[in-house]
Design a protein around this motif. Structure first.
Motif, short mmCIF file in Angstrom:
data_model
loop_
_atom_site.label_atom_id
_atom_site.label_comp_id
_atom_site.label_asym_id
_atom_site.label_seq_id
_atom_site.Cartn_x
_atom_site.Cartn_y
_atom_site.Cartn_z
N UNK A 176 0.83 -1.21 0.00
CA UNK A 176 0.00 0.00 0.00
C UNK A 176 0.87 1.26 0.00
N UNK A 177 0.45 2.21 -0.81
CA UNK A 177 1.18 3.48 -0.91
C UNK A 177 0.18 4.57 -1.27
N UNK A 178 0.03 5.57 -0.38
CA UNK A 178 -0.98 6.61 -0.57
C UNK A 178 -0.36 7.98 -0.34
N UNK A 179 -0.62 8.90 -1.25
CA UNK A 179 -0.26 10.31 -1.05
C UNK A 179 -1.56 11.11 -0.97
N UNK A 180 -1.80 11.79 0.15
CA UNK A 180 -3.03 12.56 0.33
C UNK A 180 -2.70 14.02 0.58
N UNK A 181 -3.57 14.90 0.10
CA UNK A 181 -3.47 16.33 0.33
C UNK A 181 -4.82 16.81 0.84
N UNK A 182 -4.84 17.34 2.08
CA UNK A 182 -6.10 17.69 2.73
C UNK A 182 -6.04 19.06 3.41
N UNK A 183 -7.20 19.68 3.52
CA UNK A 183 -7.38 20.84 4.38
C UNK A 183 -7.52 20.34 5.81
N UNK A 184 -6.85 21.01 6.77
CA UNK A 184 -6.85 20.53 8.15
C UNK A 184 -7.38 21.59 9.10
N UNK A 185 -7.96 21.13 10.21
CA UNK A 185 -8.36 22.00 11.32
C UNK A 185 -7.34 21.82 12.44
N UNK A 186 -6.95 22.93 13.09
CA UNK A 186 -5.87 22.90 14.08
C UNK A 186 -6.29 23.63 15.36
N UNK A 187 -5.96 23.02 16.50
CA UNK A 187 -6.28 23.61 17.80
C UNK A 187 -5.05 23.46 18.70
N UNK A 188 -4.71 24.51 19.45
CA UNK A 188 -3.52 24.46 20.28
C UNK A 188 -3.66 25.29 21.54
N UNK A 189 -2.74 25.04 22.49
CA UNK A 189 -2.70 25.81 23.73
C UNK A 189 -1.24 26.00 24.14
N UNK A 190 -0.86 27.22 24.44
CA UNK A 190 0.50 27.55 24.85
C UNK A 190 0.60 27.50 26.38
N UNK A 191 1.25 26.45 26.90
CA UNK A 191 1.39 26.28 28.34
C UNK A 191 2.43 27.23 28.92
N UNK A 192 3.50 27.47 28.17
CA UNK A 192 4.56 28.37 28.60
C UNK A 192 5.32 28.82 27.37
N UNK A 193 6.41 29.53 27.58
CA UNK A 193 7.21 29.98 26.44
C UNK A 193 7.91 28.81 25.74
N UNK A 194 8.03 27.66 26.43
CA UNK A 194 8.71 26.49 25.86
C UNK A 194 7.75 25.39 25.42
N UNK A 195 6.62 25.23 26.12
CA UNK A 195 5.74 24.08 25.89
C UNK A 195 4.44 24.50 25.22
N UNK A 196 4.04 23.67 24.23
CA UNK A 196 2.82 23.94 23.46
C UNK A 196 2.20 22.60 23.08
N UNK A 197 0.89 22.47 23.21
CA UNK A 197 0.21 21.22 22.86
C UNK A 197 -1.02 21.48 22.04
N UNK A 198 -1.53 20.42 21.39
CA UNK A 198 -2.73 20.60 20.59
C UNK A 198 -3.16 19.35 19.85
N UNK A 199 -4.17 19.52 19.02
CA UNK A 199 -4.71 18.46 18.16
C UNK A 199 -4.95 19.04 16.78
N UNK A 200 -4.95 18.17 15.78
CA UNK A 200 -5.32 18.57 14.43
C UNK A 200 -5.95 17.40 13.71
N UNK A 201 -6.72 17.69 12.68
CA UNK A 201 -7.40 16.63 11.94
C UNK A 201 -7.70 17.10 10.52
N UNK A 202 -7.56 16.19 9.57
CA UNK A 202 -7.87 16.50 8.17
C UNK A 202 -9.38 16.59 7.97
N UNK A 203 -9.78 17.51 7.07
CA UNK A 203 -11.21 17.75 6.82
C UNK A 203 -11.67 17.23 5.47
#
Length: 319
Positions: A176-203
């Motif tokens: 199996x070999x797949x190349x996909x190109x998608x629009x994505x939604x992104x969500x994040x939160x900055x915990x400090x000047x060094x740490x950042x977390x989040x989620x994203x998903x293709x639409x």
């Protein structure tokens, strides 16, 4: 006791008791609600007296207009510098991630445009574009249509629904070999000047890929299909209602330099293939040609994160 200092038509609060004594040094402090620190200005006055206005418990010290102008200039400059230190209203960056699973893996390239929201600008929400390349060896793909694979097709609830094992057949794809190109939604939160977390998903988007040999196990019988190929249309509809190949991530980033970050990521990727010569026959007699592999790549690490504003010389927006 609090006394106002007046110069021209401007009055600024002065703290302390100066009744009937000479003033050698006056410290003026004013707390601005939108600044995290106190703006302090120092003036050295030579033997100035603070006469008390008749009938009022206040004092007024006349400042020369030069020092009045200097005070306003210092305050204005301090406020301007504080505004420059606040995070930009828009966060743009490039993201290159790699993930490995069981005899399979992905590499993805993303461009993200996030808007920082809230008073502290710690939350981020935005859109992006992501290309994902998936490859594997002898991977099983299972019946994709939600009406056959799950006990319910209700959006979001389907994620927690049980599998209907009697309706699920297996398509084993050799390469199996797949190349996909998608629009994505992104969500994040900055915990400090060094740490950042989040989620994203293709639409939504599309996929391309090469054909491959495969074997379909259906109703206890194995039959070959020499030319299975990736599904071309991708659409997020939640859970097994989805169509095509879609990527999603849960991640944490750590800033190692001004423009570079490392990212630990858990990746959940849907890869979908379609048969050409062999089909699954559903209980209602319909032919099924869509089969899906759900790729779980846990503990994978991003290759790099790069601040894209300086690369393309994009403007920094501030409010």
């Amino acid at each position: 006791m609090r006394y106002p200092i007046a110069f021209g038509d401007v009055e600024i609060p002065l703290f302390g008791s100066y009744r009937n004594q000479k003033v050698r040094q006056v410290f003026i402090r004013r707390q601005w609600q939108f600044l995290p620190q106190t703006v302090a200005c120092y003036f050295d006055l030579a033997a100035a007296k603070a006469p008390i206005a008749a009938g009022h418990n206040t004092k007024k010290i006349k400042f020369p207009m030069q020092k009045s102008f200097l005070l306003l200039l210092v305050l204005s400059h301090t406020i301007h510098l504080q505004a420059q230190n606040s995070p930009p209203a828009v966060n743009r960056f490039l993201d290159v991630s790699g993930a490995l699973g069981d005899k399979e893996g992905t590499i993805s390239f993303s461009y993200v445009n996030n808007w920082r929201v809230g008073k502290s600008r710690k939350f981020e929400v935005g859109l992006g574009a992501r290309s994902t390349f998936y490859s594997g060896t002898d991977k099983p793909f299972y019946t994709a249509p939600a009406r056959l694979a799950r006990s319910t097709t209700i959006p979001f609830i389907i994620v927690f629904a049980g599998h209907d094992e009697k309706n699920i057949d297996t398509l084993t794809v050799r390469k199996p070999s797949v190349f996909s190109l998608n629009l994505s939604a992104n969500f994040g939160y900055r915990f400090s000047s060094k740490w950042y977390g989040g989620v994203n998903i293709d639409l939504i988007g599309f996929s391309l890929g090469s054909t491959s040999n495969a074997f379909l196990l259906s109703n206890g019988a194995i039959s070959p299909d020499p030319a299975v190929k990736p599904a071309h249309f991708n659409l997020l509809l939640t859970g097994d209602n989805d169509y095509g190949s879609l990527n999603s991530e849960f991640f944490m980033k750590y800033k190692v330099a001004e423009r570079w970050q490392l990212k630990a990521v858990y990746q959940f990727y849907f890869a979908e293939y379609k048969t050409t010569d062999r089909y699954q026959v559903a209980p209602d007699g319909t032919k099924v040609d869509r089969f899906r592999n759900k790729v779980n790549a846990s503990g994978s690490v991003s290759l790099m994160i790069y601040d894209v504003r300086s690369v393309f010389r994009l403007p920094t927006l501030r409010t």
